[in-house]
Design an enzyme around this catalytic site. Structure first.
Site, short mmCIF file in Angstrom:
data_model
loop_
_atom_site.label_atom_id
_atom_site.label_comp_id
_atom_site.label_asym_id
_atom_site.label_seq_id
_atom_site.Cartn_x
_atom_site.Cartn_y
_atom_site.Cartn_z
CE LYS A 173 29.67 57.12 23.13
NZ LYS A 173 30.83 56.52 23.82
CE1 TYR A 215 -3.97 51.06 27.39
CE2 TYR A 215 -1.87 52.19 27.16
CZ TYR A 215 -3.01 51.66 26.59
OH TYR A 215 -3.19 51.72 25.24
NE ARG A 252 33.73 50.19 26.41
CZ ARG A 252 33.15 51.38 26.42
NH1 ARG A 252 31.94 51.54 26.95
NH2 ARG A 252 33.76 52.44 25.94
CG MET A 273 4.06 52.73 21.89
SD MET A 273 3.44 51.48 20.76
CE MET A 273 3.34 50.03 21.80
C1 LIG Z 1 31.47 57.50 24.71
C2 LIG Z 1 32.92 57.58 24.84
C3 LIG Z 1 33.55 58.78 25.22
C4 LIG Z 1 32.80 60.00 25.69
O1 LIG Z 1 32.50 59.89 27.07
P1 LIG Z 1 31.78 61.08 27.83
O2 LIG Z 1 31.75 60.64 29.25
O3 LIG Z 1 30.41 61.18 27.26
O4 LIG Z 1 32.56 62.31 27.59
C5 LIG Z 1 34.93 58.82 25.17
N1 LIG Z 1 35.65 57.72 24.82
C6 LIG Z 1 35.08 56.55 24.50
C7 LIG Z 1 35.93 55.40 24.13
C8 LIG Z 1 33.70 56.43 24.51
O5 LIG Z 1 33.14 55.26 24.21
#
Ligand SMILES: *Cc1c(COP(=O)(O)O)cnc(C)c1O
Length: 385
Positions: A39, A277, A137, A325
């Site tokens: 991701k 800046y 979550r 930037m």
């Molecule tokens: C991002 C994520 C992972 C990976 O976690 P890491 O600490 O980067 O290995 C695993 N499971 C879920 C549900 C995640 O959102």
């Protein structure tokens, strides 16, 4: 790889990546699926490039956040299983079915919609049921689990391929009591699911820290994120791991990513002049300043103003003034011979000097995850042998 025409680029070491996957493969049981979490543009490394490396070096499947990421993988020709872990908006659920993706489920409305679509399209969908065990979550609460199982039963085209959960407090501590309490709740949920007549579901729970520290969390699949890229989830995880199991240095993770930029200008700046800046830096002597065409819009964080350093000619050049930037200024007064077009390292190594994502994270007051994920996707990525 020809970078001569580029101002800035990211290099991905295939050797380091392959090493990291072998490192984990040795830890997993042969039947445990190694799913790499790619991701957020593979944590800023470049999703397609990392998917290519992962496929070549033994990863079994992919985990992503969005439908769009999953579709990109298919469009790039990856046929591996892809688990979408984030929400898919209702009008797009059809695409999940059509793409034959795995989808996380945790609420009854989406599950019902998905079941109807699968039936309509005459195409079974594989779902991964997420259990709430303490992260609060995303996931089904224990009190809603029976209802959710009823919903799944009522939708014969939804195949409960797996049940999973995610740890809340496994990286940031050396006390893993909370993680084990979650694991216990996970076990209780699994028992309920089994009793309800879903005996074949696989189980997964482990992110990097769990995969590194606790073999009992590996189950049928691990979701490996940060550590496949050679970065530790935290200092606490590193310490816990060192104490627990590291036998030798060979058995360590290797960072995959380097980030480079070409010097755009070198200028003589007299003593007592301001740089950048806000006039936050004033030279104390006649200085030479290298202007580097990367800034906070590229993901080089503004919190590194007057804090960061880059590598030039195997030496450290401190960042002077505020990060702009699209530019940063580095002090090369003590590094002779720096000229336009020279390669500077923002993250990575030159000879014996290193800038690590962890080091920058510390300066910024954040974690290595944030440092790498924010490297702009516009910067080209290359795999190096
Ligand atoms: C991002 C994520 C992972 C990976 O976690 P890491 O600490 O980067 O290995 C695993 N499971 C879920 C549900 C995640 O959102």
């Amino acid at each position: 790889m020809n970078t001569e025409a580029l101002n800035s680029w990211v290099e991905l070491s295939e050797k380091a990546y392959a090493h990291n996957l072998v490192f984990f493969k040795r830890k997993l049981k042969p039947q445990t699926e190694l799913s790499v979490v790619i991701k957020a543009n593979a944590y800023g490394h470049g999703m397609v490039e990392i998917a290519r490396l992962a496929a070549a070096h033994g990863a079994d499947s992919f985990c992503v956040h969005s439908l769009e990421e999953a579709q990109t993988l298919r469009a790039e020709g990856f046929l591996q299983d892809v688990l979408i872990m984030g929400p898919v908006a209702r009008p797009l659920l059809r695409e999940v079915v059509a793409g034959d993706f795995r989808l996380v489920v945790y609420d009854r409305e989406t599950t019902a919609d998905l079941g109807r679509l699968a039936e309509e399209l005459k195409k079974p969908v594989r779902v991964h049921l997420k259990l709430e065990t303490g992260t609060h979550r995303q996931g089904v609460d224990a009190r809603d689990l029976q209802g959710m199982l009823g919903q799944l039963k009522a939708a014969p085209d939804l195949l409960l391929e797996a049940v999973y959960t995610h740890f809340a407090n496994i990286e940031d501590t050396t006390d893993h009591g909370y993680a084990f309490a979650q694991l216990k709740r996970f076990g209780e949920g699994l028992d309920q699911i089994k009793k309800a007549g879903f005996p074949l579901a696989k189980k997964h729970a482990a992110c990097s820290a769990a995969a590194l520290l606790f073999p009992e969390t590996h189950f049928d699949m691990v979701r490996l994120g940060i550590s496949q890229y050679g970065l530790w989830p935290s200092r606490e995880t590193f310490v816990s791991y060192k104490i627990k199991q590291a036998q030798n240095d060979e058995d360590m993770l290797r960072p995959v990513l380097s980030w480079k930029v070409r010097v755009a200008q070198v200028k003589a700046v007299p003593a007592n002049s301001f740089v950048g800046y806000g006039c936050t830096y004033q030279t104390t002597r006649d200085s030479r300043i290298a202007v580097l065409p990367v800034g906070y819009s590229d993901g080089y964080d503004r919190r590194l103003s007057n804090q960061g350093f880059v590598l030039l000619k195997n030496r450290r050049a401190p960042v002077r003034g505020r990060i702009c930037m699209n530019f940063i200024m580095a002090d090369v007064t003590d590094i002779p011979g720096v000229s336009v077009g020279d390669e500077a390292v923002l993250i990575g190594s030159q000879a014996k000097e290193r800038v690590t994502a962890d080091g920058l994270a510390q300066l910024m007051g954040t974690i290595n995850y944030e440092v790498v994920t924010r490297i702009s996707p516009h910067i080209p990525r290359f795999i190096t042998k």
